[in-house]
Design an enzyme around this catalytic site. Structure first.
Site, short mmCIF file in Angstrom:
data_model
loop_
_atom_site.label_atom_id
_atom_site.label_comp_id
_atom_site.label_asym_id
_atom_site.label_seq_id
_atom_site.Cartn_x
_atom_site.Cartn_y
_atom_site.Cartn_z
N ASP A 560 0.87 -1.19 0.00
CA ASP A 560 0.00 0.00 0.00
C ASP A 560 0.91 1.24 0.00
OD1 ASP A 560 -2.27 1.56 0.38
OD2 ASP A 560 -2.38 1.20 2.54
N GLU A 563 2.69 5.19 -3.84
CA GLU A 563 2.67 6.22 -4.90
C GLU A 563 3.99 6.95 -5.01
OE1 GLU A 563 0.38 5.87 -2.49
OE2 GLU A 563 -1.05 4.79 -3.75
N ASP A 637 -9.20 4.21 -1.54
CA ASP A 637 -10.10 4.57 -0.44
C ASP A 637 -11.42 5.17 -0.93
OD1 ASP A 637 -7.97 3.70 0.97
OD2 ASP A 637 -7.34 5.67 1.67
C1 NOJ Z 1 -4.59 3.25 2.88
C2 NOJ Z 1 -5.25 2.16 2.12
O1 NOJ Z 1 -5.82 2.65 0.93
C3 NOJ Z 1 -6.26 1.48 3.00
O2 NOJ Z 1 -6.87 0.44 2.29
C4 NOJ Z 1 -5.59 0.96 4.24
O3 NOJ Z 1 -6.56 0.39 5.09
C5 NOJ Z 1 -4.90 2.10 4.96
N1 NOJ Z 1 -3.98 2.73 4.08
C6 NOJ Z 1 -4.14 1.63 6.21
O4 NOJ Z 1 -3.13 0.79 5.88
#
Ligand code: NOJ
Length: 987
Positions: A560, A563, A637
């Site tokens: 995650d 970017e 998200d």
């Molecule tokens: C951002 C991610 O997009 C999300 O899915 C994740 O739960 C959080 N980071 C925490 O790791």
């Protein structure tokens, strides 16, 4: 800082519980913080190039200052070289730009334009920068894996024409590139018709290197007037210097040691009304225009991978990943371009309509789509695809950037995630609850809280006391665990991972050449630089079982924040003047950065101990062209809102046609608490995401499928079972994607490229080549959906065989408990009907074949299976069957689809042996002919069976449909092996 809201106390304490409960009561209205992200106008190079376009459009005598020097043209071995000369404002000085046009064997052409001075390193960088001097020329190194064989047949046209150079290329020399010398431009033709034009509007702009001429300080002070005059003059001449040098946004200053260096080009698709692609944006599939007006955007599509917190719908704003591949489509033709550039990029889309002339017969009005591509740095490097079908495009793009990896079979089943399952006991409890409620799932996920204080490769000793025991419990039902590992490494004492990163000097550097330090979940952090081969080697070591203790062979990885997300960085990411391995600025490589990270993880988990080679599973948030070779992606998200459920469909369809089809969205919506209805509908839609995972933010209430209770839990369970029942069809679709680049879920235009009415349809989808057509419900309170049928084949409801036929829109009932899913006549759909706890437990289950007859009474289909885990399929250890129902003879056959001459290896033998007893347990014929009524028997013949068993009679049942539902027939247990050839004669 807004981010800290998402970063709770490291421990699961009573205070935290209370805080979470309160958060659940008051869900704040969420909206993206526009002020954190640049508009085109705030991004110097985008602004300059848009202004350039405006000036060009407003100047009737506009002429692009680029010309090909005809004396430099050389054509050899499928490649054309020449020098393009850029004439500067003074009309005296020129800049030399080497041009290469390569004609590839696949029929694709590649155009690159570089800058001689920078190739030679003959420039001076400002601020004592240690960055490289060349234009970035390594995007292809990370992206391209094939398809680069140069065409033998490409040839210069014999016919000399003043001012043009023409090259014939492509299959049967059907393609032609017409290179105009002055001003420089290229037209790409197929069969004599122009499909793609470069620099038609004269917007080519390669900002050449220039040194900054410092104005004496006094002059600046007392010569304000003079300065203004100067600027005015520059602007009039198209040379507004105001955005050339150091640029500040949101308190961060980019030192821009090379000054302005953008590269931009207009690309026109004449006669094409629809363009698709360039993910990732929360937009419709058919891209809207971007220069304002009714219903249009006023900003270009931006490609600059970023952690866009609480992103908005229907927007060209950038998101987490970038694929600069665009397809233009019209009836009879699909063409496209791939803009290979890893820097920040903006794309304007305009549609120019010409109306029909009522006085001249036969002249039809048409629309040209005009695009304008603008990147901050790097080479001009563009691939041109001339189709003519959507399938050609996805295949050729896949040849270049790689086809999607063949996943392990568990990876396409259901994944259960939340931020966070809080203890190992919690995980075990959730696992047991799924079983108690007889709900299938394959994978449970751990978000960042499992670690000790966000130190990756550690477990919180208080909450994850026995990760081993947890993993073993999951393994009992062949389930897996995915744990998150992000690219930021906590900068703290007593953490061997950061100590090694620093000692071995493997972190990204700041502009001064020191290890860059920024802020993310763990607080102060450093970022592994996966452009460095030594960093990849080191990374691989961290995942070995004896290094990352507590992980087992059933542990896989989630990458995650790659970017990369940097909470205190400009636009929540890394400063552009940071330096990567090889001396490249972050500016040059930003969009490929995330891919280098998940690639490294892929390599790391391919072989975690010697000899244990298995297909990895890595989920990534950031991506670029080529990411499909090593990861799955999700759309980040999203919100628990109906609009986000709706938007997930075009976004995932777009991923599919853009070469990265292993895609999904957080089921249920990440932020906020979905109503039970929304959650249910989201599961019913999520079963059609190639990557199918439920996930939720830490502030949300629990929402595992067993939580909502009656009738929702039962309805969600049915949806999950449907996904599991159709796993053989999904796996076969993945195989097709893996070998041909075809999307796994497909939009209408891809399946029916001639059907103009359906080109913009993006709220329904076909699963692979199965003919399964799904239309998920995305509206609150809906009790029916309108499904668009492009052809006049019969379509049958998956569950009750209700017939829908006739091209156009049909209303299909969709009360909450009903999933609108149709089967297109002409297909044979493989299923496994026995409900199990996980896909692993279905490995040796028998198959059901659903034969859906077309209007002529025929059907065909395929099934691909392998061990679902190892790479043995690469050497032929798989079963690939082709099924066909001959409507004239009424015979269903299963034949081998494995290419003739494929070697029978020991691994194949072993695999076939393991599958020897796996059989077909049901054959259902939907739309069975009325003449079968009264028939009670069919004849089965199996190849390789003992003589006595070779031909046998089995019972057949015929069922007359009632009302609008079709007649159907069934044979049970024909006792034919799934891996063998056989026939069933219904005549
Ligand atoms: C951002 C991610 O997009 C999300 O899915 C994740 O739960 C959080 N980071 C925490 O790791």
């Amino acid at each position: 800082m807004a981010r800290s809201r998402r970063d709770p106390a490291p421990r699961w304490t009573a205070v935290f519980l209370l805080w979470t409960a309160l958060c659940c009561l008051f869900v704040p209205a969420v909206m993206v913080k526009h002020e954190n992200f640049k508009t085109c106008d705030q991004s110097g190079f985008c602004r300059r190039n848009r202004q350039f376009a405006d000036t060009a459009a407003a100047t009737s005598s506009w002429s692009s200052p680029y010309t090909v020097d005809p004396t430099t043209i050389a054509f050899k071995d499928g490649e054309l070289h020449a020098t393009v000369v850029k004439t500067l404002q003074d009309g005296v000085q020129n800049v030399e730009l080497p041009l290469t046009v390569t004609f590839l064997d696949s029929g694709v052409a590649r155009v690159t334009l570089d800058e001689t001075k920078r190739q030679k390193g003959d420039i001076t960088l400002r601020h004592d920068s240690k960055a490289r001097k060349e234009r970035y020329n390594e995007a292809g190194k990370w992206t391209l894996v094939g398809g680069l064989k140069v065409a033998d047949g490409a040839a210069l046209s014999e016919k000399a024409e003043q001012g043009y150079t023409k090259v014939f290329y492509g299959d049967g020399s059907k393609h032609q590139a017409i290179i105009r010398h002055a001003p420089f431009g290229i037209e790409f033709q197929r069969d004599g018709e122009t499909q793609v034009k470069f620099n038609e509007r004269g917007l080519l702009n390669l900002e050449h290197w220039r040194s900054k001429i410092e104005k004496p300080a006094e002059e600046k002070k007392d010569g304000e007037e003079e300065k203004k005059e100067e600027e005015k003059k520059e602007e009039a001449a198209g040379e507004d210097e105001s955005t050339w040098w150091d640029e500040t946004f949101g308190g961060n200053t980019d030192s821009k040691p090379r000054g302005p260096e953008a590269v931009a080009l207009d690309i026109t698709f004449p006669g094409y009304e629809h363009v698709f692609g360039i993910p990732e944006h929360a937009t419709r599939l058919s891209l809207k225009t971007t220069r304002g007006g009714d219903g249009a955007y006023s900003e270009p599509y931006r490609l600059y991978n970023a952690d866009v917190f609480e992103y908005e719908m229907d927007s060209p704003m950038t998101l987490y990943g970038a694929i600069p591949f665009m397809q233009a489509h019209r009836k009879g033709s699909t063409v496209g371009v791939f803009w290979l550039n890893a820097a920040e990029t903006w794309v304007d889309v305009v549609k120019a309509k010409s109306t029909a002339n009522p006085l001249s017969l036969g002249t039809k009005g048409h629309t040209d789509t005009q695009t304008h591509w603008i990147s901050e740095s790097g080479l001009l490097d563009v691939f041109v695809f001339l189709g003519p079908t959507p399938q050609d495009l996805t295949r050729q793009y896949g040849e270049l950037t790689g086809y999607t990896a063949m996943p392990q079979s568990f990876a396409i089943a259901y994944h259960q995630c939340r931020w966070n399952y809080v203890t190992d006991e919690d995980v075990k409890d959730v696992d047991r609850k799924f079983d108690k409620h007889k709900i299938p799932y394959d994978v449970i996920w751990l978000d960042i809280e499992y670690t000790q204080e966000k130190k990756y490769f550690t477990w919180d000793p208080l909450t994850f006391v026995n990760p081993d025991t947890m993993g073993k419990q999951l393994d009992k039902s062949q389930r897996k665990l995915v744990v998150i590992i992000d690219p930021h490494i906590k900068n703290t004492n007593d953490y061997p991972v950061i100590d090694e990163l620093k000692k071995k000097d493997l972190a990204v550097k700041n502009k001064d050449g020191n290890q860059y330090e920024g802020w993310c979940w763990p607080g102060s952090s450093m970022w592994i630089d996966c452009f460095n081969p030594a960093a990849i080697s080191w990374w691989k070591g961290l995942f070995k079982y004896d290094s990352f203790k507590g992980t087992l062979p059933n542990t896989f990885i989630w990458n995650d924040m790659n970017e990369p997300s940097v909470f205190n960085g400009p636009e929540t990411t890394m400063p552009k003047d940071n330096i990567h391995f090889g001396g490249w600025e972050h500016r040059d490589v930003h969009n490929v950065n995330g891919m280098t990270f998940h690639n490294a993880t892929y390599q790391a988990i391919s072989e975690r101990k010697k000899g244990e080679l298995r297909r990895p599973f890595v989920l990534t948030r950031s991506f670029y062209s080529g990411s499909q070779r090593s990861a799955a992606m999700w759309t980040g998200d999203n919100l628990a809102e109906w609009s986000h459920l709706e938007a997930s469909l075009p976004m995932i369809l777009n991923q599919g046609i853009s070469g990265f089809p292993f895609a999904g969205a957080d089921v249920g919506g990440f932020f906020g608490n979905p109503s039970k209805e929304l959650l249910t509908r989201w599961y019913q839609a999520g079963i059609y995401y190639p990557f199918f995972r439920g996930h939720a933010h830490i502030d949300t209430r629990r929402r595992e499928p067993y939580v909502p209770g009656a009738p929702y839990t039962e309805i969600i369970t049915q949806a999950l079972r449907l996904r599991y029942q159709l796993l053989p069809a999904w796996y076969t679709a993945f195989r097709e994607a893996h070998t041909t680049g075809a999307p796994i879920v497909r939009p209408n235009f891809y399946v029916h490229p001639e059907d103009e009415r359906g080109f913009a349809i993006d709220d329904q989808l076909y699963i692979g080549s199965t003919g399964l057509l799904a239309k998920p419900v995305t509206k609150e309170g809906a009790t029916s959906v309108d499904v668009y049928l492009a052809d006049d084949q019969p379509y049958y409801d998956f569950f009750d065989y209700t017939l829908y036929q006739g091209s156009g829109t049909h209303t299909v009932p969709a009360p909450l408990e009903k999933i609108p899913l149709l089967m297109q006549g002409g297909n044979i759909i493989p299923r496994r009907d026995r409900p199990r706890r996980s896909s692993g437990l279905m490995k040796f289950d028998p198959f059901t074949l659903v034969v859906v007859l077309d209007k002529d009474g025929a059907a065909k289909g395929e099934l691909y299976i392998d061990d679902g885990e190892t790479f043995d399929y690469e050497t032929g250890a798989y079963i690939h069957r082709r099924f066909a129902f001959d409507g004239k003879r009424n015979v269903l056959t299963s034949t081998n689809a494995v290419p003739v001459g494929a070697k029978a290896t020991a691994k194949l033998e072993a695999y076939l042996k393991s599958m020897n007893k796996v059989r077909v347990e049901k054959v259902i014929i939907v739309g069975a002919p009325k003449t079968w009524k009264g028939k009670t028997e069919a004849i089965v013949m199996e190849e390789g069976a003992k003589e006595s068993a070779r031909k046998k009679t089995i019972a057949m049942e015929f069922h007359s449909g009632s009302g609008k539902s079709a007649d159907w027939a069934i044979v049970r247990d024909p006792k034919v092996g799934i891996g063998r050839g056989w026939k069933i004669d219904f005549s």
